[in-house]
Design a protein around this motif. Structure first.
Motif, mmCIF file in Angstrom:
data_model
loop_
_atom_site.group_PDB
_atom_site.id
_atom_site.type_symbol
_atom_site.label_atom_id
_atom_site.label_comp_id
_atom_site.label_asym_id
_atom_site.label_seq_id
_atom_site.Cartn_x
_atom_site.Cartn_y
_atom_site.Cartn_z
ATOM 1 N N THR A 4 1.522 -0.754 -0.229
ATOM 2 C CA THR A 4 0.279 0.284 -0.033
ATOM 3 C C THR A 4 0.767 1.109 -0.203
ATOM 4 O OG1 THR A 4 -1.365 -1.154 1.014
ATOM 5 C CG2 THR A 4 -1.695 1.426 1.062
ATOM 6 N N VAL A 5 -0.061 2.643 -1.109
ATOM 7 C CA VAL A 5 1.445 3.652 -0.780
ATOM 8 C C VAL A 5 0.010 4.759 -0.054
ATOM 9 C CG1 VAL A 5 1.742 5.638 -1.923
ATOM 10 C CG2 VAL A 5 1.844 2.928 -3.247
ATOM 11 N N ASN A 6 0.829 4.892 0.723
ATOM 12 C CA ASN A 6 0.365 5.453 1.899
ATOM 13 C C ASN A 6 0.416 7.235 1.461
ATOM 14 O OD1 ASN A 6 -0.440 3.947 4.022
ATOM 15 N ND2 ASN A 6 1.806 4.087 5.018
ATOM 16 N N VAL A 7 -0.453 7.920 1.586
ATOM 17 C CA VAL A 7 -0.225 8.855 0.488
ATOM 18 C C VAL A 7 -1.079 10.576 1.862
ATOM 19 C CG1 VAL A 7 -2.290 10.152 -0.960
ATOM 20 C CG2 VAL A 7 -0.792 8.414 -1.524
ATOM 21 N N ALA A 8 -1.112 11.612 2.134
ATOM 22 C CA ALA A 8 -1.563 12.403 2.739
ATOM 23 C C ALA A 8 -1.611 13.390 1.394
ATOM 24 C CB ALA A 8 -0.331 13.208 3.326
ATOM 25 N N PHE A 9 -2.545 14.308 1.831
ATOM 26 C CA PHE A 9 -3.133 15.038 1.565
ATOM 27 C C PHE A 9 -2.841 17.416 1.807
ATOM 28 C CE2 PHE A 9 -5.195 12.852 -1.604
ATOM 29 C CZ PHE A 9 -5.560 13.127 -2.533
ATOM 30 N N ILE A 10 -2.266 17.607 1.107
ATOM 31 C CA ILE A 10 -2.557 19.460 1.429
ATOM 32 C C ILE A 10 -2.834 19.971 0.083
ATOM 33 C CG2 ILE A 10 -0.457 21.298 1.465
ATOM 34 C CD1 ILE A 10 1.783 19.328 1.686
ATOM 35 N N GLY A 11 -4.427 20.103 1.224
ATOM 36 C CA GLY A 11 -5.621 21.292 0.428
ATOM 37 C C GLY A 11 -6.760 20.021 0.409
ATOM 38 N N CYS A 12 -7.860 20.418 1.264
ATOM 39 C CA CYS A 12 -8.501 19.952 0.457
ATOM 40 C C CYS A 12 -10.086 20.173 0.262
ATOM 41 C CB CYS A 12 -9.150 19.060 2.964
ATOM 42 S SG CYS A 12 -7.821 18.291 3.618
ATOM 43 N N GLU A 27 -6.653 -0.583 -4.691
ATOM 44 C CA GLU A 27 -6.453 -1.562 -3.807
ATOM 45 C C GLU A 27 -5.102 -0.916 -2.978
ATOM 46 O OE1 GLU A 27 -6.988 -5.288 -4.609
ATOM 47 O OE2 GLU A 27 -9.265 -5.386 -4.812
ATOM 48 N N ASN A 28 -3.900 -0.133 -3.440
ATOM 49 C CA ASN A 28 -2.549 -0.525 -3.173
ATOM 50 C C ASN A 28 -3.197 1.120 -2.657
ATOM 51 O OD1 ASN A 28 -3.413 0.820 -6.166
ATOM 52 N ND2 ASN A 28 -1.246 0.599 -6.529
ATOM 53 N N ALA A 29 -4.121 2.399 -2.789
ATOM 54 C CA ALA A 29 -3.460 3.097 -0.843
ATOM 55 C C ALA A 29 -4.259 3.279 -0.622
ATOM 56 C CB ALA A 29 -4.237 4.829 -3.079
ATOM 57 N N THR A 30 -3.945 4.316 0.877
ATOM 58 C CA THR A 30 -3.739 4.548 1.819
ATOM 59 C C THR A 30 -4.313 6.013 1.816
ATOM 60 O OG1 THR A 30 -4.157 2.757 2.151
ATOM 61 C CG2 THR A 30 -5.218 3.966 4.555
ATOM 62 N N VAL A 31 -5.314 6.537 2.293
ATOM 63 C CA VAL A 31 -5.312 8.328 2.669
ATOM 64 C C VAL A 31 -5.086 8.475 4.212
ATOM 65 C CG1 VAL A 31 -5.713 10.498 2.886
ATOM 66 C CG2 VAL A 31 -6.173 9.361 0.526
ATOM 67 N N VAL A 32 -3.695 8.160 4.696
ATOM 68 C CA VAL A 32 -3.109 8.389 6.217
ATOM 69 C C VAL A 32 -3.602 9.946 6.487
ATOM 70 C CG1 VAL A 32 -1.358 6.134 6.136
ATOM 71 C CG2 VAL A 32 -1.129 8.169 5.437
ATOM 72 N N ASP A 87 12.315 18.696 -0.302
ATOM 73 C CA ASP A 87 13.305 18.530 0.341
ATOM 74 C C ASP A 87 13.007 16.770 1.016
ATOM 75 O OD1 ASP A 87 15.183 19.949 2.628
ATOM 76 O OD2 ASP A 87 13.723 19.451 3.756
ATOM 77 N N ARG A 88 11.487 16.890 1.654
ATOM 78 C CA ARG A 88 11.346 15.605 2.153
ATOM 79 C C ARG A 88 11.385 14.101 1.317
ATOM 80 N NH1 ARG A 88 8.018 13.701 6.564
ATOM 81 N NH2 ARG A 88 8.851 11.287 6.139
ATOM 82 N N GLY A 89 12.394 14.477 0.394
ATOM 83 C CA GLY A 89 12.377 13.046 -0.689
ATOM 84 C C GLY A 89 11.019 12.458 -1.284
ATOM 85 N N LEU A 90 9.742 13.344 -0.769
ATOM 86 C CA LEU A 90 8.826 12.264 -1.287
ATOM 87 C C LEU A 90 7.957 12.726 -2.434
ATOM 88 C CD1 LEU A 90 6.768 12.903 2.123
ATOM 89 C CD2 LEU A 90 7.441 10.773 1.243
ATOM 90 N N PRO A 91 7.726 11.810 -3.675
ATOM 91 C CA PRO A 91 7.398 11.729 -4.487
ATOM 92 C C PRO A 91 5.515 12.953 -4.554
ATOM 93 C CG PRO A 91 7.767 10.022 -4.563
ATOM 94 C CD PRO A 91 7.992 10.264 -2.834
ATOM 95 N N PHE A 92 5.320 13.527 -5.464
ATOM 96 C CA PHE A 92 3.879 14.234 -5.449
ATOM 97 C C PHE A 92 3.375 14.263 -6.188
ATOM 98 C CE2 PHE A 92 6.870 17.647 -5.835
ATOM 99 C CZ PHE A 92 6.514 18.070 -6.914
ATOM 100 N N PHE A 93 2.103 14.247 -6.798
ATOM 101 C CA PHE A 93 0.854 15.134 -7.109
ATOM 102 C C PHE A 93 0.640 16.431 -7.033
ATOM 103 C CE2 PHE A 93 -3.292 15.574 -9.404
ATOM 104 C CZ PHE A 93 -3.400 14.396 -10.090
ATOM 105 N N VAL A 94 0.682 17.109 -8.197
ATOM 106 C CA VAL A 94 0.191 18.730 -7.993
ATOM 107 C C VAL A 94 -1.143 18.925 -9.429
ATOM 108 C CG1 VAL A 94 2.531 18.939 -9.516
ATOM 109 C CG2 VAL A 94 1.429 20.894 -7.876
ATOM 110 N N VAL A 286 4.644 5.049 -7.635
ATOM 111 C CA VAL A 286 5.123 5.366 -6.793
ATOM 112 C C VAL A 286 5.342 4.137 -5.754
ATOM 113 C CG1 VAL A 286 4.790 5.928 -4.264
ATOM 114 C CG2 VAL A 286 3.948 7.909 -6.664
ATOM 115 N N GLN A 287 4.599 3.217 -6.230
ATOM 116 C CA GLN A 287 4.567 1.803 -5.630
ATOM 117 C C GLN A 287 6.174 0.914 -6.227
ATOM 118 O OE1 GLN A 287 1.231 -1.160 -6.565
ATOM 119 N NE2 GLN A 287 0.779 -1.620 -3.949
#
Length: 327
Positions: A4-12, A27-32, A87-94, A286-287
């Motif tokens: 599972t890819v743990n995803v976070a959102f900036i902006g809701c 099935e392979n994504a979880t918004v944490v 800076d955290r080295g995280l992949p992102f969707f924008v 990402v996975q």
């Protein structure tokens, strides 16, 4: 490879909730985790996704279980959140467009390339079944004429909304018609020059032009145009996101979900392949660590930003604006 890819959102906001609903189906994504400056937005997103709510993205980024970040922000808010994620080295969707100006976008692209991060920009129309069919039809062709159209009524409404404040949104071209302009680039190649005529004829209570007519000269030698209005009927979307392309004696009419091919002495054909979910493509990238299936990485989306900003510049100055291959 993690299950599972743990995803976070900036902006809701509303745009983010669309992606959240899509991710909930994977099935392979979880918004944490979810973050919004407006606490109520963050709490509602937490209820939708099951993620933990935040109002400070820097606090959220202190978590050690994040695999990827979604930025669903107004265009004028881009910059600091992306740089913190990079800076955290995280992949992102924008979400599109990636910035309000080229200087901000250039800083982020340099940082992305230094970290070699997987990125995906929300030009989801590139993943439509009609787009795949049109792309295949145009492969290797000598394109002659390209005509785009985006007529909507979304400029009507609250004149104080940020979308209707030119300094914040860049008006209809940057905030909305960027989808159609991006598709013109994607289907027909990069742009060499734009010439814009624009005016405010209906929406006198905002400082954004409500009509545009644009001449577009492509690097390939193809000639094009684009017309836009957001003072049309806001209930009728049948005249938005349309691109016509001619080659040889053929005409393609693209609308996203499907494409129509006519001419050549043959019957009109309606073509459409299966549409992909941009969210599934990003999560899978990402996975797996392989971003090759992403059709809209940051490095390409910045070119669509340059295209849109050139149109606005030409409209402001009344002069043609040249786009360099790197602009």
């Amino acid at each position: 490879m993690a299950d599972t890819v743990n995803v976070a959102f900036i902006g809701c906001g509303g745009n983010a909730r669309g992606h959240m609903n899509s991710l909930n189906e994977l099935e392979n994504a979880t918004v944490v985790a979810v973050c919004d400056l407006i606490e109520d937005n963050a709490n509602k997103a937490a209820e939708l996704t099951g993620g933990e709510a935040y109002t400070d993205f820097n606090k959220m980024l202190e978590r050690d279980d994040l695999d990827a970040i979604y930025h669903s922000l107004p265009v004028h808010a881009h910059g600091a959140p992306e740089l913190a994620v990079i800076d955290r080295g995280l992949p992102f969707f924008v979400e599109k467009p990636v910035a309000r100006d080229m200087e901000t976008a250039g800083k982020m692209l340099a940082a992305v390339e230094e970290k070699n991060l997987i990125t995906c920009v929300g030009y989801q129309l590139r993943y439509g079944g009609g787009t795949k069919s049109a792309k295949a039809l145009l492969d290797g062709r000598t394109i002659a004429l390209v005509v785009g159209q985006y007529w909507s009524g979304t400029g009507r409404g609250n004149p104080d909304a940020w979308q209707r404040i030119y300094a914040k949104s860049g008006g209809q071209i940057l905030e909305q018609a960027t989808h159609t302009l991006d598709m013109m680039r994607y289907l027909c190649g990069d742009v060499r020059e734009v010439i814009t005529s624009r005016a405010s004829r209906e929406l006198k209570d905002i400082d954004c032009p409500d009509i545009h007519s644009i001449i577009i000269n492509f690097e390939s030698g193809a000639v094009g145009s684009m017309t836009c209005t957001w003072a049309y009927d806001d209930r009728d979307w049948s005249h938005a996101n349309i691109v016509y392309v001619t080659y040889q004696d053929r005409l393609i009419r693209w609308t996203g979900p499907s494409v129509t091919l006519s001419g050549g002495g043959e019957e009109v054909q309606q073509l459409a392949e299966e549409t992909e979910s941009i969210d599934a493509v990003f999560v899978n990238a990402v996975q797996s660590g392989d971003g090759s299936a992403i059709l809209s990485p940051y490095s390409d989306a910045i070119k669509s930003l340059a295209f849109c900003l050139a149109i606005n510049e030409s409209g402001e100055t009344g002069q043609p604006v040249q786009l360099s291959p790197t602009r």
